[in-house]
Design a protein around this motif. Structure first.
Motif, PDB file in Angstrom:
ATOM      1  N   SER A   1     -20.455  -7.543  -2.759  1.00  0.00           N
ATOM      2  CA  SER A   1     -19.099  -7.554  -3.306  1.00  0.00           C
ATOM      3  C   SER A   1     -18.744  -6.138  -3.735  1.00  0.00           C
ATOM      4  O   SER A   1     -19.295  -5.622  -4.709  1.00  0.00           O
ATOM      5  CB  SER A   1     -19.020  -8.505  -4.505  1.00  0.00           C
ATOM      6  N   SER A   2     -17.830  -5.510  -3.020  1.00  0.00           N
ATOM      7  CA  SER A   2     -17.542  -4.105  -3.311  1.00  0.00           C
ATOM      8  C   SER A   2     -16.060  -3.782  -3.366  1.00  0.00           C
ATOM      9  O   SER A   2     -15.695  -2.633  -3.559  1.00  0.00           O
ATOM     10  CB  SER A   2     -18.204  -3.208  -2.258  1.00  0.00           C
ATOM     11  N   VAL A   3     -15.186  -4.773  -3.185  1.00  0.00           N
ATOM     12  CA  VAL A   3     -13.749  -4.539  -3.293  1.00  0.00           C
ATOM     13  C   VAL A   3     -13.293  -4.947  -4.689  1.00  0.00           C
ATOM     14  O   VAL A   3     -13.558  -6.062  -5.133  1.00  0.00           O
ATOM     15  CB  VAL A   3     -12.965  -5.329  -2.229  1.00  0.00           C
ATOM     16  N   MET A   4     -12.626  -4.028  -5.367  1.00  0.00           N
ATOM     17  CA  MET A   4     -12.133  -4.293  -6.720  1.00  0.00           C
ATOM     18  C   MET A   4     -10.603  -4.333  -6.685  1.00  0.00           C
ATOM     19  O   MET A   4      -9.971  -3.423  -6.155  1.00  0.00           O
ATOM     20  CB  MET A   4     -12.603  -3.188  -7.676  1.00  0.00           C
ATOM     21  N   HIS A   5     -10.036  -5.414  -7.220  1.00  0.00           N
ATOM     22  CA  HIS A   5      -8.585  -5.516  -7.350  1.00  0.00           C
ATOM     23  C   HIS A   5      -8.248  -5.472  -8.828  1.00  0.00           C
ATOM     24  O   HIS A   5      -8.732  -6.279  -9.621  1.00  0.00           O
ATOM     25  CB  HIS A   5      -8.061  -6.815  -6.731  1.00  0.00           C
ATOM     26  N   VAL A   6      -7.406  -4.502  -9.204  1.00  0.00           N
ATOM     27  CA  VAL A   6      -7.090  -4.257 -10.610  1.00  0.00           C
ATOM     28  C   VAL A   6      -5.632  -4.606 -10.876  1.00  0.00           C
ATOM     29  O   VAL A   6      -4.737  -4.115 -10.178  1.00  0.00           O
ATOM     30  CB  VAL A   6      -7.346  -2.780 -10.967  1.00  0.00           C
ATOM     31  N   ARG A   7      -5.403  -5.458 -11.859  1.00  0.00           N
ATOM     32  CA  ARG A   7      -4.039  -5.808 -12.288  1.00  0.00           C
ATOM     33  C   ARG A   7      -3.802  -5.232 -13.680  1.00  0.00           C
ATOM     34  O   ARG A   7      -4.530  -5.530 -14.620  1.00  0.00           O
ATOM     35  CB  ARG A   7      -3.833  -7.326 -12.336  1.00  0.00           C
TER      36      ARG A   7
ATOM     37  N   THR B   1     -13.984  -9.152  -0.008  1.00  0.00           N
ATOM     38  CA  THR B   1     -12.778  -8.788   0.732  1.00  0.00           C
ATOM     39  C   THR B   1     -11.611  -8.601  -0.230  1.00  0.00           C
ATOM     40  O   THR B   1     -11.679  -8.996  -1.401  1.00  0.00           O
ATOM     41  CB  THR B   1     -12.396  -9.877   1.746  1.00  0.00           C
ATOM     42  N   ILE B   2     -10.523  -8.042   0.302  1.00  0.00           N
ATOM     43  CA  ILE B   2      -9.326  -7.853  -0.509  1.00  0.00           C
ATOM     44  C   ILE B   2      -8.802  -9.186  -1.018  1.00  0.00           C
ATOM     45  O   ILE B   2      -8.413  -9.324  -2.183  1.00  0.00           O
ATOM     46  CB  ILE B   2      -8.249  -7.118   0.308  1.00  0.00           C
ATOM     47  N   THR B   3      -8.765 -10.198  -0.139  1.00  0.00           N
ATOM     48  CA  THR B   3      -8.243 -11.505  -0.540  1.00  0.00           C
ATOM     49  C   THR B   3      -9.035 -12.107  -1.681  1.00  0.00           C
ATOM     50  O   THR B   3      -8.469 -12.606  -2.662  1.00  0.00           O
ATOM     51  CB  THR B   3      -8.246 -12.471   0.661  1.00  0.00           C
ATOM     52  N   VAL B   4     -10.370 -12.081  -1.582  1.00  0.00           N
ATOM     53  CA  VAL B   4     -11.208 -12.670  -2.630  1.00  0.00           C
ATOM     54  C   VAL B   4     -11.034 -11.906  -3.943  1.00  0.00           C
ATOM     55  O   VAL B   4     -10.877 -12.511  -5.015  1.00  0.00           O
ATOM     56  CB  VAL B   4     -12.686 -12.683  -2.199  1.00  0.00           C
ATOM     57  N   ALA B   5     -11.024 -10.576  -3.874  1.00  0.00           N
ATOM     58  CA  ALA B   5     -10.889  -9.770  -5.089  1.00  0.00           C
ATOM     59  C   ALA B   5      -9.533 -10.004  -5.754  1.00  0.00           C
ATOM     60  O   ALA B   5      -9.442 -10.162  -6.980  1.00  0.00           O
ATOM     61  CB  ALA B   5     -11.072  -8.296  -4.760  1.00  0.00           C
ATOM     62  N   ALA B   6      -8.455 -10.019  -4.947  1.00  0.00           N
ATOM     63  CA  ALA B   6      -7.115 -10.210  -5.506  1.00  0.00           C
ATOM     64  C   ALA B   6      -6.937 -11.621  -6.055  1.00  0.00           C
ATOM     65  O   ALA B   6      -6.263 -11.823  -7.072  1.00  0.00           O
ATOM     66  CB  ALA B   6      -6.059  -9.911  -4.446  1.00  0.00           C
TER      67      ALA B   6
ATOM     68  N   ARG C   1     -11.003 -19.261   4.196  1.00  0.00           N
ATOM     69  CA  ARG C   1     -12.438 -19.239   4.489  1.00  0.00           C
ATOM     70  C   ARG C   1     -13.098 -17.958   3.989  1.00  0.00           C
ATOM     71  O   ARG C   1     -14.258 -17.686   4.298  1.00  0.00           O
ATOM     72  CB  ARG C   1     -12.656 -19.384   5.999  1.00  0.00           C
ATOM     73  N   GLY C   2     -12.333 -17.142   3.278  1.00  0.00           N
ATOM     74  CA  GLY C   2     -12.877 -15.891   2.754  1.00  0.00           C
ATOM     75  C   GLY C   2     -12.892 -14.764   3.762  1.00  0.00           C
ATOM     76  O   GLY C   2     -13.519 -13.723   3.529  1.00  0.00           O
ATOM     77  N   ILE C   3     -12.191 -14.930   4.899  1.00  0.00           N
ATOM     78  CA  ILE C   3     -12.195 -13.921   5.959  1.00  0.00           C
ATOM     79  C   ILE C   3     -10.972 -13.006   5.791  1.00  0.00           C
ATOM     80  O   ILE C   3      -9.836 -13.486   5.765  1.00  0.00           O
ATOM     81  CB  ILE C   3     -12.157 -14.590   7.352  1.00  0.00           C
ATOM     82  N   ASP C   4     -11.224 -11.722   5.692  1.00  0.00           N
ATOM     83  CA  ASP C   4     -10.141 -10.743   5.561  1.00  0.00           C
ATOM     84  C   ASP C   4     -10.695  -9.376   5.957  1.00  0.00           C
ATOM     85  O   ASP C   4     -11.351  -8.705   5.164  1.00  0.00           O
ATOM     86  CB  ASP C   4      -9.619 -10.714   4.114  1.00  0.00           C
ATOM     87  N   PRO C   5     -10.445  -8.944   7.209  1.00  0.00           N
ATOM     88  CA  PRO C   5     -11.048  -7.693   7.693  1.00  0.00           C
ATOM     89  C   PRO C   5     -10.354  -6.426   7.222  1.00  0.00           C
ATOM     90  O   PRO C   5     -10.805  -5.322   7.530  1.00  0.00           O
ATOM     91  CB  PRO C   5     -10.925  -7.838   9.215  1.00  0.00           C
ATOM     92  N   ARG C   6      -9.266  -6.542   6.486  1.00  0.00           N
ATOM     93  CA  ARG C   6      -8.520  -5.341   6.079  1.00  0.00           C
ATOM     94  C   ARG C   6      -9.373  -4.421   5.213  1.00  0.00           C
ATOM     95  O   ARG C   6     -10.028  -4.878   4.267  1.00  0.00           O
ATOM     96  CB  ARG C   6      -7.271  -5.728   5.290  1.00  0.00           C
ATOM     97  N   PRO C   7      -9.349  -3.118   5.503  1.00  0.00           N
ATOM     98  CA  PRO C   7     -10.057  -2.164   4.635  1.00  0.00           C
ATOM     99  C   PRO C   7      -9.154  -1.715   3.493  1.00  0.00           C
ATOM    100  O   PRO C   7      -7.934  -1.861   3.554  1.00  0.00           O
ATOM    101  CB  PRO C   7     -10.337  -0.991   5.585  1.00  0.00           C
ATOM    102  N   VAL C   8      -9.760  -1.185   2.463  1.00  0.00           N
ATOM    103  CA  VAL C   8      -8.987  -0.529   1.405  1.00  0.00           C
ATOM    104  C   VAL C   8      -8.569   0.831   1.941  1.00  0.00           C
ATOM    105  O   VAL C   8      -9.407   1.644   2.315  1.00  0.00           O
ATOM    106  CB  VAL C   8      -9.816  -0.368   0.118  1.00  0.00           C
ATOM    107  N   ALA C   9      -7.256   1.072   2.009  1.00  0.00           N
ATOM    108  CA  ALA C   9      -6.733   2.316   2.581  1.00  0.00           C
ATOM    109  C   ALA C   9      -6.300   3.238   1.454  1.00  0.00           C
ATOM    110  O   ALA C   9      -5.425   2.871   0.660  1.00  0.00           O
ATOM    111  CB  ALA C   9      -5.551   2.019   3.501  1.00  0.00           C
ATOM    112  N   PRO C  10      -6.884   4.427   1.341  1.00  0.00           N
ATOM    113  CA  PRO C  10      -6.495   5.344   0.260  1.00  0.00           C
ATOM    114  C   PRO C  10      -4.992   5.585   0.254  1.00  0.00           C
ATOM    115  O   PRO C  10      -4.395   5.909   1.278  1.00  0.00           O
ATOM    116  CB  PRO C  10      -7.257   6.631   0.592  1.00  0.00           C
TER     117      PRO C  10
END
Length: 337
Positions: A13-19, A92-97, A176-185
């Protein structure tokens, strides 16, 4: 749930979504982004109050897990800025968000282990899944799909028929937890601000709209000069006594055209419901600016609009030659009958 420990496993788990809190001032949001950059060089700003962070490199560098980094981030923003955050962490982005959206305000950290993603998502209501809006959630509920687990169990082809091709494919995958999008700077986009101070305190709605029209023309002209378009507008109304009212809305399509900005600006000021408030000034901001050549131009079948756009180009050339004040805002919107 604890985040998976640092290892060579790509499923960490390496994607962090911050609100951030709602209505966070832009300068404070910029400071939050600067703090995020202390943890990872890959930060994607999501204005007006959220961000994504890719932590894979940061986990190796700091020698810890993602949950620990999320907790340190929350402590730092609280101590330095007085701002509490909701931090979701996932594969993934979806799971983190989705995780950050499940944290009760004012703040907290929720990290989802990759091995438990499907089990964690399953009981959530469909509208809790990141990317599922109210319209799609209503369509799914009408079909009997009330939770993410049921959405994951429905054949993707059926979801596509319910929500449409692209939206259906994404919803089926994300359930299903599938989301191939990368975090784009992506840094926080620049804004452009224009201001108008009223000569005297006023209750006159006609004067207010005239002042707002002047700001719209100024803002649109300066955007076109810079080769940029705005994706949203913020209107700030300042009242006698120091009070203020602020509202931000997104444009249907990014634009720098007078007509598009005027339509949205008038909707915002109408939403203010001005009655007895004595206004002292107005501030109009173009938000989420991007280069005009990065936005697709849709062909219009509205001949009147096309004529106005041609007249707009002519007006810009006249202003460039004789000065910005040579054409008033009223003439701008009367030039094409």
């Amino acid at each position: 749930m604890a985040a998976e420990a640092v290892s060579g496993d790509q499923r960490v788990s390496s994607v962090m979504h911050v609100r951030c809190p709602d209505r966070l001032p832009e300068d404070v949001f910029r400071q939050v982004l600067e703090l995020l950059a202390e943890f990872s060089p890959v930060v994607q700003a999501l204005p007006p109050s959220a961000a994504l962070v890719e932590l894979k490199g940061a986990l190796r560098y700091h020698g810890t897990d993602a949950r620990r980094l999320g907790e340190v981030l929350r402590i730092r923003t609280l101590s330095r800025l007085g701002v509490d955050l909701r931090v979701g962490i996932g594969q993934t982005i979806t799971v983190a968000a989705t995780a950050s959206g499940q944290i009760d305000t004012p703040g907290g950290v929720l990290a989802i282990d990759p091995d438990h993603v499907v089990d964690w998502l399953g009981p959530l209501p469909v509208e809790a899944l990141h990317g599922i809006g109210p319209k799609h959630a209503a369509a799914l509920r009408e079909f009997g799909v009330h939770c993410v687990g049921l959405l994951a169990a429905v054949p993707p082809a059926t979801v596509q028929r319910l929500l449409g091709g692209r939206a259906g494919r994404m919803a089926a995958d994300r359930a299903r937890g599938i989301d191939p999008r990368p975090v784009a700077p992506r840094a926080l986009p620049a804004t452009l601000t224009v201001r108008h101070t009223l000569a005297q305190h006023t209750l006159d709605g006609a004067l207010v709209r005239a002042a707002l029209l002047d700001l719209v023309v100024q803002l649109a002209h300066r955007l076109r000069q810079r080769g940029q378009v705005a994706r949203g507008l913020t209107l700030v109304l300042r009242f006698a006594g120091g009070a203020s009212w602020e509202k931000t809305r997104r444009l249907p399509e990014a634009s720098a055209h007078d007509d598009d900005l005027r339509t949205l600006a008038y909707r915002i000021v109408d939403a203010a419901g001005l009655q007895r408030g004595r206004l002292t000034g107005l501030v109009l901001k173009g938000e989420d600016l991007v280069d005009a050549d990065q936005v697709a131009q849709q062909i219009s079948l509205d001949q009147a609009r096309e004529d106005r756009l041609i007249a707009e180009k002519v007006s810009d050339r006249i202003r460039a030659k004789f000065g910005p004040g040579v054409i008033g805002p009223a003439a701008t919107f009367l030039r094409v009958s």
